[in-house]
Scaffold this motif. Structure first.
Motif, PDB file in Angstrom:
ATOM      1  N   ARG A   4      14.317  39.311   2.426  1.00 41.78           N
ATOM      2  CA  ARG A   4      15.541  38.735   1.882  1.00 41.78           C
ATOM      3  C   ARG A   4      15.286  37.315   1.397  1.00 41.78           C
ATOM      4  NH1 ARG A   4      17.665  35.096   5.359  1.00 41.78           N
ATOM      5  NH2 ARG A   4      17.093  35.214   7.552  1.00 41.78           N
ATOM      6  N   GLN A   5      16.217  36.817   0.604  1.00 42.12           N
ATOM      7  CA  GLN A   5      16.141  35.451   0.092  1.00 42.12           C
ATOM      8  C   GLN A   5      16.501  34.471   1.212  1.00 42.12           C
ATOM      9  OE1 GLN A   5      18.439  34.931  -3.451  1.00 42.12           O
ATOM     10  NE2 GLN A   5      17.943  32.767  -3.630  1.00 42.12           N
ATOM     11  N   ALA A   6      15.798  33.342   1.255  1.00 42.38           N
ATOM     12  CA  ALA A   6      16.095  32.302   2.238  1.00 42.38           C
ATOM     13  C   ALA A   6      17.468  31.714   1.982  1.00 42.38           C
ATOM     14  CB  ALA A   6      15.042  31.197   2.177  1.00 42.38           C
ATOM     15  N   GLU A   7      18.144  31.358   3.071  1.00 46.28           N
ATOM     16  CA  GLU A   7      19.450  30.725   3.000  1.00 46.28           C
ATOM     17  C   GLU A   7      19.409  29.444   3.817  1.00 46.28           C
ATOM     18  OE1 GLU A   7      22.150  33.632   4.548  1.00 46.28           O
ATOM     19  OE2 GLU A   7      21.694  35.083   2.977  1.00 46.28           O
ATOM     20  N   GLU A   8      20.389  28.580   3.609  1.00 47.70           N
ATOM     21  CA  GLU A   8      20.423  27.309   4.343  1.00 47.70           C
ATOM     22  C   GLU A   8      20.379  27.515   5.851  1.00 47.70           C
ATOM     23  OE1 GLU A   8      22.972  23.982   3.027  1.00 47.70           O
ATOM     24  OE2 GLU A   8      23.534  25.358   1.410  1.00 47.70           O
ATOM     25  N   ARG A   9      20.981  28.569   6.336  1.00 46.95           N
ATOM     26  CA  ARG A   9      21.004  28.830   7.780  1.00 46.95           C
ATOM     27  C   ARG A   9      19.608  29.107   8.346  1.00 46.95           C
ATOM     28  NH1 ARG A   9      20.833  34.503   8.886  1.00 46.95           N
ATOM     29  NH2 ARG A   9      21.073  35.713   6.976  1.00 46.95           N
ATOM     30  N   ASP A  10      18.634  29.335   7.482  1.00 48.24           N
ATOM     31  CA  ASP A  10      17.266  29.628   7.905  1.00 48.24           C
ATOM     32  C   ASP A  10      16.414  28.376   8.105  1.00 48.24           C
ATOM     33  OD1 ASP A  10      17.456  32.526   7.748  1.00 48.24           O
ATOM     34  OD2 ASP A  10      17.511  32.270   5.566  1.00 48.24           O
ATOM     35  N   THR A  11      16.968  27.206   7.872  1.00 49.74           N
ATOM     36  CA  THR A  11      16.185  25.971   7.868  1.00 49.74           C
ATOM     37  C   THR A  11      15.291  25.832   9.094  1.00 49.74           C
ATOM     38  OG1 THR A  11      17.807  24.824   6.507  1.00 49.74           O
ATOM     39  CG2 THR A  11      16.324  23.447   7.775  1.00 49.74           C
ATOM     40  N   GLU A  12      15.831  25.906  10.286  1.00 46.32           N
ATOM     41  CA  GLU A  12      15.056  25.681  11.510  1.00 46.32           C
ATOM     42  C   GLU A  12      14.014  26.776  11.735  1.00 46.32           C
ATOM     43  OE1 GLU A  12      15.013  23.072  13.534  1.00 46.32           O
ATOM     44  OE2 GLU A  12      16.537  22.047  12.365  1.00 46.32           O
ATOM     45  N   SER A  13      14.425  28.035  11.624  1.00 44.82           N
ATOM     46  CA  SER A  13      13.485  29.123  11.890  1.00 44.82           C
ATOM     47  C   SER A  13      12.402  29.206  10.818  1.00 44.82           C
ATOM     48  CB  SER A  13      14.215  30.452  12.039  1.00 44.82           C
ATOM     49  OG  SER A  13      15.033  30.713  10.922  1.00 44.82           O
ATOM     50  N   ASN A  38      11.163  17.539   7.984  1.00 42.22           N
ATOM     51  CA  ASN A  38      12.409  16.817   7.814  1.00 42.22           C
ATOM     52  C   ASN A  38      13.479  17.866   7.546  1.00 42.22           C
ATOM     53  OD1 ASN A  38      14.667  15.668   6.480  1.00 42.22           O
ATOM     54  ND2 ASN A  38      13.448  13.911   5.855  1.00 42.22           N
ATOM     55  N   PRO A  39      14.396  18.098   8.505  1.00 46.33           N
ATOM     56  CA  PRO A  39      15.385  19.173   8.336  1.00 46.33           C
ATOM     57  C   PRO A  39      16.192  19.062   7.045  1.00 46.33           C
ATOM     58  CG  PRO A  39      15.556  18.215  10.530  1.00 46.33           C
ATOM     59  CD  PRO A  39      14.578  17.389   9.766  1.00 46.33           C
ATOM     60  N   ASP A  40      16.573  17.861   6.667  1.00 44.29           N
ATOM     61  CA  ASP A  40      17.358  17.699   5.437  1.00 44.29           C
ATOM     62  C   ASP A  40      16.545  18.072   4.207  1.00 44.29           C
ATOM     63  OD1 ASP A  40      19.644  16.861   6.808  1.00 44.29           O
ATOM     64  OD2 ASP A  40      18.966  14.782   6.816  1.00 44.29           O
ATOM     65  N   ALA A  41      15.277  17.675   4.183  1.00 51.16           N
ATOM     66  CA  ALA A  41      14.412  18.005   3.042  1.00 51.16           C
ATOM     67  C   ALA A  41      14.168  19.515   2.975  1.00 51.16           C
ATOM     68  CB  ALA A  41      13.095  17.251   3.142  1.00 51.16           C
ATOM     69  N   GLN A  42      13.972  20.140   4.129  1.00 47.34           N
ATOM     70  CA  GLN A  42      13.754  21.595   4.170  1.00 47.34           C
ATOM     71  C   GLN A  42      14.992  22.325   3.645  1.00 47.34           C
ATOM     72  OE1 GLN A  42      10.778  22.618   5.568  1.00 47.34           O
ATOM     73  NE2 GLN A  42      11.110  24.729   4.986  1.00 47.34           N
ATOM     74  N   ARG A  43      16.157  21.907   4.066  1.00 46.74           N
ATOM     75  CA  ARG A  43      17.415  22.506   3.625  1.00 46.74           C
ATOM     76  C   ARG A  43      17.589  22.324   2.114  1.00 46.74           C
ATOM     77  NH1 ARG A  43      20.052  20.082   6.935  1.00 46.74           N
ATOM     78  NH2 ARG A  43      20.062  21.615   8.582  1.00 46.74           N
ATOM     79  N   GLU A  44      17.272  21.136   1.615  1.00 43.69           N
ATOM     80  CA  GLU A  44      17.385  20.870   0.176  1.00 43.69           C
ATOM     81  C   GLU A  44      16.405  21.719  -0.621  1.00 43.69           C
ATOM     82  OE1 GLU A  44      19.788  19.180  -1.415  1.00 43.69           O
ATOM     83  OE2 GLU A  44      20.645  19.015   0.594  1.00 43.69           O
ATOM     84  N   LEU A  58      11.259  33.988  -0.319  1.00 41.72           N
ATOM     85  CA  LEU A  58      11.561  35.267   0.306  1.00 41.72           C
ATOM     86  C   LEU A  58      11.088  35.237   1.749  1.00 41.72           C
ATOM     87  CD1 LEU A  58      10.498  37.670  -2.568  1.00 41.72           C
ATOM     88  CD2 LEU A  58      12.792  36.849  -2.012  1.00 41.72           C
ATOM     89  N   LEU A  59      11.902  35.788   2.628  1.00 38.77           N
ATOM     90  CA  LEU A  59      11.583  35.824   4.047  1.00 38.77           C
ATOM     91  C   LEU A  59      11.472  37.269   4.512  1.00 38.77           C
ATOM     92  CD1 LEU A  59      14.144  33.156   5.309  1.00 38.77           C
ATOM     93  CD2 LEU A  59      11.727  32.816   4.749  1.00 38.77           C
ATOM     94  N   ALA A  60      10.494  37.528   5.370  1.00 39.15           N
ATOM     95  CA  ALA A  60      10.369  38.821   6.034  1.00 39.15           C
ATOM     96  C   ALA A  60      10.948  38.652   7.432  1.00 39.15           C
ATOM     97  CB  ALA A  60       8.908  39.247   6.113  1.00 39.15           C
ATOM     98  N   GLU A  61      11.832  39.579   7.804  1.00 42.26           N
ATOM     99  CA  GLU A  61      12.531  39.472   9.077  1.00 42.26           C
ATOM    100  C   GLU A  61      12.443  40.802   9.819  1.00 42.26           C
ATOM    101  OE1 GLU A  61      16.688  37.419  10.168  1.00 42.26           O
ATOM    102  OE2 GLU A  61      16.888  39.147   8.839  1.00 42.26           O
ATOM    103  N   SER A  62      12.180  40.727  11.111  1.00 40.98           N
ATOM    104  CA  SER A  62      12.143  41.908  11.963  1.00 40.98           C
ATOM    105  C   SER A  62      12.834  41.577  13.276  1.00 40.98           C
ATOM    106  CB  SER A  62      10.695  42.340  12.217  1.00 40.98           C
ATOM    107  OG  SER A  62      10.652  43.476  13.048  1.00 40.98           O
ATOM    108  N   ASP A  63      13.759  42.410  13.682  1.00 47.18           N
ATOM    109  CA  ASP A  63      14.515  42.187  14.923  1.00 47.18           C
ATOM    110  C   ASP A  63      15.108  40.779  14.975  1.00 47.18           C
ATOM    111  OD1 ASP A  63      13.990  44.773  15.882  1.00 47.18           O
ATOM    112  OD2 ASP A  63      12.050  44.129  16.676  1.00 47.18           O
ATOM    113  N   HIS A  64      15.683  40.335  13.865  1.00 45.97           N
ATOM    114  CA  HIS A  64      16.352  39.028  13.742  1.00 45.97           C
ATOM    115  C   HIS A  64      15.397  37.853  13.935  1.00 45.97           C
ATOM    116  CE1 HIS A  64      20.091  41.202  13.591  1.00 45.97           C
ATOM    117  NE2 HIS A  64      19.741  41.846  14.686  1.00 45.97           N
ATOM    118  N   GLU A  65      14.106  38.065  13.684  1.00 41.35           N
ATOM    119  CA  GLU A  65      13.105  37.003  13.793  1.00 41.35           C
ATOM    120  C   GLU A  65      12.297  36.953  12.505  1.00 41.35           C
ATOM    121  OE1 GLU A  65       9.115  35.947  16.365  1.00 41.35           O
ATOM    122  OE2 GLU A  65      10.607  37.255  17.239  1.00 41.35           O
ATOM    123  N   LEU A  66      12.069  35.736  11.985  1.00 44.42           N
ATOM    124  CA  LEU A  66      11.260  35.594  10.781  1.00 44.42           C
ATOM    125  C   LEU A  66       9.796  35.844  11.125  1.00 44.42           C
ATOM    126  CD1 LEU A  66      12.800  32.458   9.027  1.00 44.42           C
ATOM    127  CD2 LEU A  66      13.359  34.879   8.729  1.00 44.42           C
TER     128      LEU A  66
END
Length: 78
Positions: A4-13, A38-44, A58-66
């Protein structure tokens, strides 16, 4: 597994996954500890790639984990 496409909510993981990959291989742009998180830079970055028509994260995710990622940065052929 889903891709799936990365979203802002994915910043930390996403940042955690990047650090894990960079700490376990010598075939990345940055070596262990070289990339400053830098969390702000990653989010941007995620927001900017999402807004561009010829770039994506694009992110690969399995069992709710990247478990993997692909960063594609488009340019122009001119």
């Amino acid at each position: 597994m889903i891709i799936r496409q990365a979203e802002e909510r994915d910043t930390e993981s996403f940042a955690t996954l990047i650090r894990e990959v960079e700490n376990t291989t010598n075939f990345m742009l940055f070596g262990p500890g070289e990339r400053k998180y830098n969390p702000d830079a990653q989010r941007e970055m995620i927001k900017a790639f999402t807004a561009e028509k010829n770039s994506n994260i694009l992110l690969a995710e399995s069992d709710h984990e990247l478990i993997g990622y692909l960063i594609a940065k488009g340019g122009s052929a001119n």
